[in-house]
Motif scaffolding. Sequence first.
Motif, PDB file in Angstrom:
ATOM      1  N   GLU A   1       7.489  48.691  22.227  1.00 26.99           N
ATOM      2  CA  GLU A   1       6.095  48.469  22.950  1.00 26.99           C
ATOM      3  C   GLU A   1       6.292  47.947  24.310  1.00 26.99           C
ATOM      4  O   GLU A   1       7.919  47.083  24.745  1.00 26.99           O
ATOM      5  N   LYS A   2       5.541  48.438  25.626  1.00 25.54           N
ATOM      6  CA  LYS A   2       4.802  48.159  27.139  1.00 25.54           C
ATOM      7  C   LYS A   2       5.554  46.636  26.769  1.00 25.54           C
ATOM      8  O   LYS A   2       6.297  46.603  27.616  1.00 25.54           O
ATOM      9  N   SER A   3       5.081  46.094  25.937  1.00 28.14           N
ATOM     10  CA  SER A   3       5.754  43.876  26.206  1.00 28.14           C
ATOM     11  C   SER A   3       7.055  44.140  26.121  1.00 28.14           C
ATOM     12  O   SER A   3       6.809  42.380  26.740  1.00 28.14           O
ATOM     13  N   GLU A   4       7.496  44.813  25.438  1.00 23.01           N
ATOM     14  CA  GLU A   4       9.519  44.260  24.895  1.00 23.01           C
ATOM     15  C   GLU A   4       9.963  45.015  26.292  1.00 23.01           C
ATOM     16  O   GLU A   4      11.366  44.204  26.129  1.00 23.01           O
ATOM     17  N   ILE A   5       9.835  45.543  26.960  1.00 26.27           N
ATOM     18  CA  ILE A   5      10.805  46.540  27.994  1.00 26.27           C
ATOM     19  C   ILE A   5      11.868  45.333  29.126  1.00 26.27           C
ATOM     20  O   ILE A   5      12.521  45.358  29.055  1.00 26.27           O
ATOM     21  N   ALA A   6      10.537  44.660  29.389  1.00 25.28           N
ATOM     22  CA  ALA A   6      11.262  43.349  30.480  1.00 25.28           C
ATOM     23  C   ALA A   6      12.522  42.429  29.832  1.00 25.28           C
ATOM     24  O   ALA A   6      13.463  42.181  30.098  1.00 25.28           O
ATOM     25  N   ARG A   7      11.595  41.917  28.207  1.00 21.78           N
ATOM     26  CA  ARG A   7      13.014  41.234  27.928  1.00 21.78           C
ATOM     27  C   ARG A   7      14.164  42.113  27.004  1.00 21.78           C
ATOM     28  O   ARG A   7      15.072  42.390  27.509  1.00 21.78           O
ATOM     29  N   PHE A   8      14.361  43.457  26.553  1.00 27.58           N
ATOM     30  CA  PHE A   8      14.820  44.321  26.430  1.00 27.58           C
ATOM     31  C   PHE A   8      15.711  44.690  27.587  1.00 27.58           C
ATOM     32  O   PHE A   8      17.232  44.730  27.553  1.00 27.58           O
TER      33      PHE A   8
ATOM     34  N   ASP B   1      12.159  43.799  39.040  1.00 26.81           N
ATOM     35  CA  ASP B   1      11.182  44.212  40.319  1.00 26.81           C
ATOM     36  C   ASP B   1      10.016  44.635  39.240  1.00 26.81           C
ATOM     37  O   ASP B   1       8.924  44.770  39.443  1.00 26.81           O
ATOM     38  N   ILE B   2       9.990  44.079  37.708  1.00 27.31           N
ATOM     39  CA  ILE B   2       8.804  43.697  37.040  1.00 27.31           C
ATOM     40  C   ILE B   2       8.141  42.223  36.595  1.00 27.31           C
ATOM     41  O   ILE B   2       8.619  42.030  36.861  1.00 27.31           O
ATOM     42  N   LYS B   3       6.256  42.949  37.278  1.00 27.28           N
ATOM     43  CA  LYS B   3       6.252  41.730  37.388  1.00 27.28           C
ATOM     44  C   LYS B   3       6.194  41.055  35.454  1.00 27.28           C
ATOM     45  O   LYS B   3       5.587  41.889  34.494  1.00 27.28           O
ATOM     46  N   SER B   4       7.099  39.881  35.260  1.00 27.98           N
ATOM     47  CA  SER B   4       6.984  38.874  33.903  1.00 27.98           C
ATOM     48  C   SER B   4       8.162  38.079  34.245  1.00 27.98           C
ATOM     49  O   SER B   4       9.148  37.726  35.093  1.00 27.98           O
ATOM     50  N   LYS B   5       7.828  37.149  33.262  1.00 30.37           N
ATOM     51  CA  LYS B   5       8.830  36.568  33.224  1.00 30.37           C
ATOM     52  C   LYS B   5      10.185  35.898  33.368  1.00 30.37           C
ATOM     53  O   LYS B   5      11.181  35.483  33.745  1.00 30.37           O
TER      54      LYS B   5
END
Length: 333
Positions: free
Chosen positions: A140-147, A173-177
């Motif tokens: 999922e798009k919301s999982e990419i940064a965590r991955f 550089d992705i807006k995420s936590k």
Amino acid sequence: MQKATWMLFILLFFITLTPQSPACAQTVRQENNDIQSKFKTALDLYHAKHFLAAHQLLIDINSNDLPENLVGDVEFYTLMSSLKLEAKDAFLLADKFKKEHKTYSQMVKLDFLLADYYFEHTNFKKAIFYYESIVPSRLEKSEIARFYYRLGYCYFIDNNPEKAKINLHKVKDIKSKYAISANYYYAHIAYQQKDYTTALQTFYDIQESPQFKDIIPYYIVQIAFRQKQYDYVARIAPELYGNVSVKRRSEIAQILGVSLYLIEDYAKAIEYLEYYRQAVGGEFSREDYYQLAFSYLKNEEYQQAVRYFEKVKIQEDALSQNAYYNIGAAYLQ
């Protein structure tokens, strides 16, 4: 008698071929609808993180004769809720499920859950194994940064900086936590690899973050010193020296003392070189003693200068020759 038996057999045969009555078919449809409804409720509970309630409902659903299209999904979410609850046999069941359902459409969710579990329990090698089994485009798009962040961090801990950089770069550089932490570890790797330009720029980007604002000035001072920006170090390091932990203060004292010595601010250099000497004891080198002694000499504290020059002239080399010369100069004052 035989004829009667034969007629009974034929009658039973045709009964078995007779379609179910509408009432019977309606009952089956109703049961299937009830199961579908319960399964939807179980999914809602699972996604709301009520894993125990979801698990109990899924076990109840699984006790029925399931429609073929639900068998795999019910087994999958029963397993997923077991993993969330960290049931003892859940990981063995996960391996079994992966072997028996190799083409299951939601397998990526299972691999991601296993990877996250091992990450959160600091088993980074096993986490790497499961993260690497995932095709990122299927997340999922919301999982990419965590991955990417977690895989990068795993490689960082596993002492594989190149793979760590590759993954951290994809998320920094992705807006995420995860962005700030990704930037920090990316900059730290650049610092370790002496890529000071990249390290500095990345540290500057996150220097106001509450998470790292206390440690980043330490890196900035270190980099400025290694780049021989001694005037800059002399300007920014005193504040850091006053705020840094005792564990790091001796190192900042050395950097600041040497920088002040090299820009010929000898009076100020003495304070920091003396702190460093007292903090490290026997690790204070001949070169350190020479700089401290020379600072005392230039500050016209000749007795202290001679005392420390004496610790330099313990072997025959150019440094000792300079020490002898300066001892003579001190006695002439």
